[in-house]
Write an enzyme that holds these catalytic residues in place. Structure first.
Site, PDB file in Angstrom:
ATOM      1  N   GLN A  51      32.612  73.700  46.346  1.00 60.10           N
ATOM      2  CA  GLN A  51      31.842  73.873  45.109  1.00 60.10           C
ATOM      3  C   GLN A  51      32.115  72.779  44.077  1.00 60.10           C
ATOM      4  O   GLN A  51      31.334  72.595  43.153  1.00 60.10           O
ATOM      5  CB  GLN A  51      32.138  75.241  44.485  1.00 60.10           C
ATOM      6  CG  GLN A  51      31.610  76.411  45.307  1.00 60.10           C
ATOM      7  CD  GLN A  51      32.018  77.736  44.686  1.00 60.10           C
ATOM      8  OE1 GLN A  51      33.123  78.208  44.904  1.00 60.10           O
ATOM      9  NE2 GLN A  51      31.146  78.316  43.885  1.00 60.10           N
ATOM     10  N   LEU A  93      29.660  81.174  41.201  1.00 54.64           N
ATOM     11  CA  LEU A  93      29.588  80.148  40.152  1.00 54.64           C
ATOM     12  C   LEU A  93      28.561  79.066  40.508  1.00 54.64           C
ATOM     13  O   LEU A  93      28.080  78.364  39.624  1.00 54.64           O
ATOM     14  CB  LEU A  93      30.966  79.513  39.932  1.00 54.64           C
ATOM     15  CG  LEU A  93      32.030  80.467  39.347  1.00 54.64           C
ATOM     16  CD1 LEU A  93      33.373  79.766  39.251  1.00 54.64           C
ATOM     17  CD2 LEU A  93      31.594  81.001  37.996  1.00 54.64           C
ATOM     18  N   HIS A 134      33.605  85.626  50.877  1.00 54.58           N
ATOM     19  CA  HIS A 134      32.617  84.839  50.122  1.00 54.58           C
ATOM     20  C   HIS A 134      33.077  83.376  50.003  1.00 54.58           C
ATOM     21  O   HIS A 134      32.304  82.445  50.248  1.00 54.58           O
ATOM     22  CB  HIS A 134      32.438  85.480  48.746  1.00 54.58           C
ATOM     23  CG  HIS A 134      31.552  84.727  47.800  1.00 54.58           C
ATOM     24  ND1 HIS A 134      30.367  85.241  47.314  1.00 54.58           N
ATOM     25  CD2 HIS A 134      31.689  83.491  47.229  1.00 54.58           C
ATOM     26  CE1 HIS A 134      29.820  84.347  46.509  1.00 54.58           C
ATOM     27  NE2 HIS A 134      30.601  83.284  46.437  1.00 54.58           N
ATOM     28  N   GLU A 135      34.349  83.182  49.635  1.00 50.60           N
ATOM     29  CA  GLU A 135      34.858  81.813  49.440  1.00 50.60           C
ATOM     30  C   GLU A 135      34.931  81.050  50.762  1.00 50.60           C
ATOM     31  O   GLU A 135      34.650  79.848  50.810  1.00 50.60           O
ATOM     32  CB  GLU A 135      36.229  81.840  48.765  1.00 50.60           C
ATOM     33  CG  GLU A 135      36.253  82.438  47.360  1.00 50.60           C
ATOM     34  CD  GLU A 135      35.186  81.867  46.432  1.00 50.60           C
ATOM     35  OE1 GLU A 135      34.842  80.683  46.548  1.00 50.60           O
ATOM     36  OE2 GLU A 135      34.677  82.652  45.608  1.00 50.60           O
ATOM     37  N   HIS A 138      31.779  79.435  51.758  1.00 53.36           N
ATOM     38  CA  HIS A 138      31.520  78.144  51.100  1.00 53.36           C
ATOM     39  C   HIS A 138      32.039  76.987  51.944  1.00 53.36           C
ATOM     40  O   HIS A 138      31.410  75.930  52.020  1.00 53.36           O
ATOM     41  CB  HIS A 138      32.209  78.090  49.731  1.00 53.36           C
ATOM     42  CG  HIS A 138      31.448  78.774  48.628  1.00 53.36           C
ATOM     43  ND1 HIS A 138      30.180  78.393  48.259  1.00 53.36           N
ATOM     44  CD2 HIS A 138      31.790  79.805  47.804  1.00 53.36           C
ATOM     45  CE1 HIS A 138      29.768  79.161  47.245  1.00 53.36           C
ATOM     46  NE2 HIS A 138      30.730  80.027  46.960  1.00 53.36           N
TER      47      HIS A 138
HETATM   48 NI    NI Z   1      30.628  81.442  45.432  1.00 49.40          NI
END
Ligand code: NI
Length: 168
Positions: A51, A93, A134-135, A138
Site C-alpha cells: 500500500q 486505507l 485482509h493485509e 494486499h
Molecule cells: Ni487494506
C-alpha cells in the site's frame, strides 16, 4: 519517522505481488516504523507494504484501542484450521470511505517472522484474524473489493477515480 503516501484503488501498483523479505537490517526496521506511524496517522488498524508502494512481504497491524500494541508480520503464511467462515464489514486505507461485508475463514494460524527475522506463530481470532487475512491479501495484489459484486466494485472505482481527478 516519516509518513508514507498510501496508494488508492484502482492504482495498478496495488496489484503487484510482493517479494519475500531476505535482509533484516536498519532499513527494514525504519520501513516498519514509518508504516506504523502512517497507519496511526491515517488512522487505520493495518497496513501492508504494498500500500505504500514497497513490494516486500511485510505488514503492520494494531487493533488496540490506544494504538500502543503494534504487530509486525514479515513473510507471513496463513493456514486455515477449519471450514468455518465469518462475515465482517471491512474497510481499507486504499479504498477510503467504503465498507463492505466480506466472508473469510474464521479459524486460522499465522506463521511469520518478526522484525529481527525470528519466527513466531499465532492463532488469532475475531478482528485480528480478519485483519491479518485482509493485509496478507494486499501482499498478493488483492483488495477486499475483489470479494464484492462487480457492480459495487465498479461504482466504488468510479467514485474514487473522480475524487483522485479533483485532487490532481
Ligand atoms: Ni487494506
Amino acid at each position: 519517522m516519516a509518513l508514507l503516501n498510501i496508494l488508492e484503488f484502482p492504482d495498478p501498483r496495488l496489484r503487484k505481488v510482493a517479494k519475500p523479505v531476505t535482509v533484516f537490517d536498519a532499513a527494514l526496521k525504519k520501513l516498519s516504523e514509518d508504516m506504523i506511524e502512517t497507519m496511526y496517522d491515517a488512522p487505520g488498524i493495518g497496513l501492508a507494504a504494498t500500500q505504500v508502494n514497497v513490494h516486500k512481504r511485510l505488514v503492520v497491524i494494531d487493533i488496540s484501542e490506544n494504538h500502543n500494541d503494534p504487530l509486525v508480520f514479515i513473510n507471513p503464511k496463513i493456514t486455515t484450521l477449519s471450514d468455518d467462515e465469518r462475515e465482517w464489514e471491512e474497510g481499507c486505507l486504499s479504498v477510503p470511505g467504503y465498507q463492505e461485508a466480506v466472508i473469510r475463514p474464521k479459524d486460522i494460524r499465522v506463521n511469520a517472522l518478526d522484525i529481527n527475522g525470528d519466527p513466531f506463530e499465532i492463532e488469532p481470532d475475531e478482528l485480528l484474524a480478519v485483519c491479518i487475512q485482509h493485509e496478507l491479501d494486499h501482499l498478493d495484489g488483492k483488495l477486499f473489493v475483489d470479494y464484492i459484486s462487480s457492480i459495487k466494485r465498479l461504482r466504488i472505482r468510479k467514485k474514487l477515480e473522480k475524487s483522485h481527478k479533483k485532487r490532481a
